[in-house]
Scaffold this active site. Structure first.
Site, PDB file in Angstrom:
ATOM      1  CE1 TYR A   1     -10.787  -8.549  -5.474  1.00 51.67           C
ATOM      2  CE2 TYR A   1      -9.100 -10.262  -5.041  1.00 51.67           C
ATOM      3  CZ  TYR A   1      -9.859  -8.932  -4.695  1.00 51.67           C
ATOM      4  OH  TYR A   1      -9.456  -8.431  -3.550  1.00 51.67           O
TER       5      TYR A   1
ATOM      6  N   GLY B   1      -9.806  -6.932   3.263  1.00 50.22           N
ATOM      7  CA  GLY B   1      -9.863  -8.114   3.163  1.00 50.22           C
ATOM      8  C   GLY B   1      -8.793  -9.092   2.849  1.00 50.22           C
ATOM      9  CG  ASP B   2      -7.296  -8.039  -1.025  1.00 53.13           C
ATOM     10  OD1 ASP B   2      -7.711  -9.392  -1.614  1.00 53.13           O
ATOM     11  OD2 ASP B   2      -7.638  -7.161  -1.583  1.00 53.13           O
ATOM     12  CG  PHE B   3      -3.712  -6.526   5.558  1.00 56.18           C
ATOM     13  CD1 PHE B   3      -2.334  -5.593   5.134  1.00 56.18           C
ATOM     14  CD2 PHE B   3      -3.411  -6.767   6.819  1.00 56.18           C
ATOM     15  CE1 PHE B   3      -1.490  -5.165   6.138  1.00 56.18           C
ATOM     16  CE2 PHE B   3      -2.213  -6.775   7.638  1.00 56.18           C
ATOM     17  CZ  PHE B   3      -1.463  -5.797   7.120  1.00 56.18           C
TER      18      PHE B   3
ATOM     19  N   GLY C   1      -4.280 -12.707   3.818  1.00 61.50           N
ATOM     20  CA  GLY C   1      -2.955 -12.976   3.608  1.00 61.50           C
ATOM     21  C   GLY C   1      -2.202 -13.011   5.016  1.00 61.50           C
TER      22      GLY C   1
END
Length: 700
Positions: free
Chosen positions: A371, A488-490, A493
């Site tokens: 980030y 996006g994080d999901f 990951g």
């Protein structure tokens, strides 16, 4: 060869084949989660009948005692061993309730219930699975061949592809021993990390400059090398505030919306959100980050601990970054970003870096969630990441202000806007422009595969800048008020976990798109308010791929209910799809927030319609139904009636065609007992599969 020798060889060949097809990555993941389960004071309840009962007691004995290495005992109960309870419950309530009543008595939210069955059809185990869900426990199953009712009903299942019950039970015994071995390894790894963090033990040697990397395209997946598929997330952590209010007017003195009332929810943000989302999918997750020593940092540590995310803290030079979203009517009106960039300072010195190197070297997969605040740019940490990328799949989720990926990164995951910024390209969000942006990123950062995410349009995977792209559209409608925060994080990951589990990049990207779509459809970050592992609507999305369509349907139903939506379901054979089917499903979809079709399997349809049916196999019928805009998911059931499917989905509305008007509907009582309602919608006269088949025969 004698007849006896031949039968022995055949038996061993069948056993070997069944063992080769076991989902070992899931077994290893279960072992890791058992280690965390015991460490958090929760328990495992196990149930089975006959030979499975003996194996259930074998497992609990190994957990309460020890398997191979010394470790703290874990609370584990074999429910059949409570002989007085078993006989009393059987006498008073019937044998089908013998395990369910014990589950209701002993299980608590966050506990795990493991059900073992050679057939997957035992009524007392199905009742136990339902009881476990009611109390908020996680449900696992060890069964024989899929599909079966128990595997469809639980959160996660390991199935054995073998017809002989003896082969199934022998494979289950292997799984039990693998579970115990994985748990021992996870406990040892956790204790080693704790020892490093406390400053005991020698630091891990720095990465060797003489090791030669494997080519990215040819790297064997972690699972194929026997590495435990745990996930390490590296990046900048924030504390996110979501203020949910309502807009009733515009300010009188200037054109500004006035947000009144509401509540504020605090949750992990940035790399911390990526770690928590991966943990909620059932993975063992360690977060390498830099936390501030302030109230925000303390709150973030608590949230990570509650999500069962292990943390390696490099130390932050300044206060914890806080991001606030002001939301109303299902939309974000404003975002506030508090505090400037504060890089990690390595407050604990070599101790924290040694701990970070240790977990990276042992990782099954790595996600860098950059980030742009300094963690991914830390020189010593980057050296460890580069070495880890030689050992296991590393996914880099970039940021416009972030660092360049380390060498040997397997996949980078920019979104459309980020990719155009990296490549200094103009353009829009069209497919053509996105593909060109992905090509440019691949050339700038290569050799690396680029999985460019396209928001509600899915993703593009470019394995090579000179090859045609793989385009993966979304599969689950997000809904008008869906919150895409964290999608996006999901995605990143889930992708990292799939690669760690040995999946090809093309398989992993497709699975990640569908999983992220279901996450958004389920309310996005709102599901973080649910207790971890306690029936969370996103639990188990690691299997959100076509082969796990039944599980995806159940997860979607849970997600829609969790956000207050209405689940609509309809059932049938749908052999030779025609206009009557299409109109029925279009009308059904308009009655709620998702439509799930319960589809008769091939065997079920043959029993219902005769040996000449089906015309179209179930897998193809499911694909055609999923292709309809009105259908959100399909659940294939093996029984003669959709009763088990209805119990698993708990629809708010069960839809039948107009040819049932004025008739007693068989499923009406069951749907009503689950809190739903049965309705009839108009049908298109003159259309039926039987008439189509007869017409075809006449023409022939």
């Amino acid at each position: 060869m004698t007849a006896d020798a031949s039968s022995t060889t055949d038996y061993l060949n069948r056993l070997t084949t069944a063992l080769d097809e076991l989902d070992l990555s899931r077994v290893a993941d279960w072992g890791s989660r058992l280690a965390r389960l015991g460490g958090n004071g929760r328990r495992l309840l196990v149930a089975g009948n006959g030979g499975s009962a003996a194996q259930a007691q074998h497992l609990t004995a190994e957990l309460v005692g020890r398997f191979q290495t010394e470790r703290p005992p874990m609370s584990a109960l074999a429910l059949h061993a409570e002989t007085s309870s078993v006989t009393a419950i059987s006498n008073d309530y019937g044998y089908e309730h013998v395990f369910a009543r014990q589950v209701r008595a002993h299980a608590r939210p966050g506990d795990t219930v493991l059900l073992m069955s050679g057939s997957g059809r035992s009524a007392n185990l199905l009742r136990a699975a339902e009881a476990a869900r009611e109390v908020g426990a996680v449900t696992w199953a060890l069964t024989g061949p899929a599909p079966n009712p128990l595997a469809a009903l639980v959160d996660e299942a390991v199935t054995v592809t073998a017809q002989a019950v003896s082969t199934v039970q022998e494979c289950h015994l292997v799984v039990i021993h693998l579970l115990c071995a994985a748990m021992d390894a996870a406990v040892a790894a956790r204790e080693a990390v704790a020892a490093d963090a406390a400053g005991s033990g020698p630091p891990v040697p720095p990465p060797s400059s003489t090791s030669s990397p494997e080519p990215v395209g040819e790297r064997r997946p972690a699972a194929a090398r026997g590495v435990r598929a745990n996930l390490v997330v590296v990046g900048d952590a924030f504390l996110d505030h979501d203020h949910l209010g309502r807009v009733e007017r515009v300010a009188s003195d200037e054109p500004a919306l006035v947000v009144a009332g509401g509540t504020t929810h605090k949750r992990p943000g940035g790399a911390a959100l990526a770690a928590v989302l991966s943990a909620r999918q059932g993975h063992a997750v360690t977060l390498v980050t830099a936390l501030g020593r302030d109230a925000g940092g303390d709150r973030l540590r608590t949230l990570l601990d509650e999500a069962r995310v292990e943390v390696v803290d490099l130390g932050l030079d300044g206060p914890t970054a806080v991001k606030t979203r002001i939301r109303a009517a299902g939309r974000t009106l404003m975002m506030l970003d508090e505090h400037d960039v504060c890089p990690p300072v390595g407050r604990e010195g070599e101790t924290a870096l040694a701990a970070a190197r240790r977990v990276l070297m042992a990782a099954g997969g790595v996600l860098v969630s950059d980030y742009g605040r300094g963690v991914a740019a830390h020189t010593d940490l980057r050296a460890a990441l580069a070495e880890a990328a030689r050992r296991s799949p590393l996914v880099w989720d970039p940021h416009p202000r972030g660092a360049v990926p380390v060498p040997n990164t397997a996949v980078v995951t920019p979104n459309s806007r980020e990719a155009r910024g990296i490549a200094s390209l103009a353009g829009s969000d069209t497919l053509s422009d996105d593909v060109e942006a992905a090509r440019a990123v691949g050339r700038a950062w290569g050799p690396v595969q680029v999985a460019l995410t396209r928001h509600e349009h899915g993703a593009v995977l470019l394995a090579d800048a000179d090859l045609a792209p793989l385009v993966v559209p979304t599969r689950v409608a997000a809904g008008r008020k869906a919150d895409p925060c964290g999608a996006g994080d999901f995605f990143a990951g889930h992708l990292a976990a799939m690669l760690a589990g040995g999946r090809l990049p093309s398989e992993a990207v497709a699975s990640a798109v569908w999983a992220a779509s279901a996450y958004v459809a389920g309310g996005g970050p709102r599901f973080l308010d649910d207790p971890p592992d306690g029936g969370s609507p996103m639990a188990g999305l690691a299997n959100a791929e076509p082969a796990a369509a039944a599980r995806g349907a159940i997860e979607l139903a849970r997600a829609v209910r969790a956000r207050g939506g209405t689940v609509v379901a309809a059932g049938g054979c749908f052999d030779l799809l025609h206009i009557g089917h299409v109109r029925l499903l279009e009308q059904a979809r308009q009655l709620g927030d998702c439509l799930i079709v319960c589809l008769n399997s091939d065997d079920s349809l043959s029993r219902l319609k005769g040996p000449s049916r089906p015309i179209v196999p179930a897998a193809q019928r499911a694909l055609m139904l999923e292709a309809l805009a009105s259908v959100d998911a399909v659940l294939v059931f093996e029984e003669d009636t959709p009763e088990a499917a209805i119990r698993a989905l708990r629809p708010g509305i069960w839809v039948k065609g107009g040819d049932y008007s004025g008739m007693k509907i068989p499923e009406d009582e069951l749907v009503g007992s689950l809190g739903g309602r049965t309705v009839v919608v108009p049908f298109v006269a003159g259309w039926s599969t039987s008439s189509l088949i007869e017409s075809a025969r006449t023409l022939r």
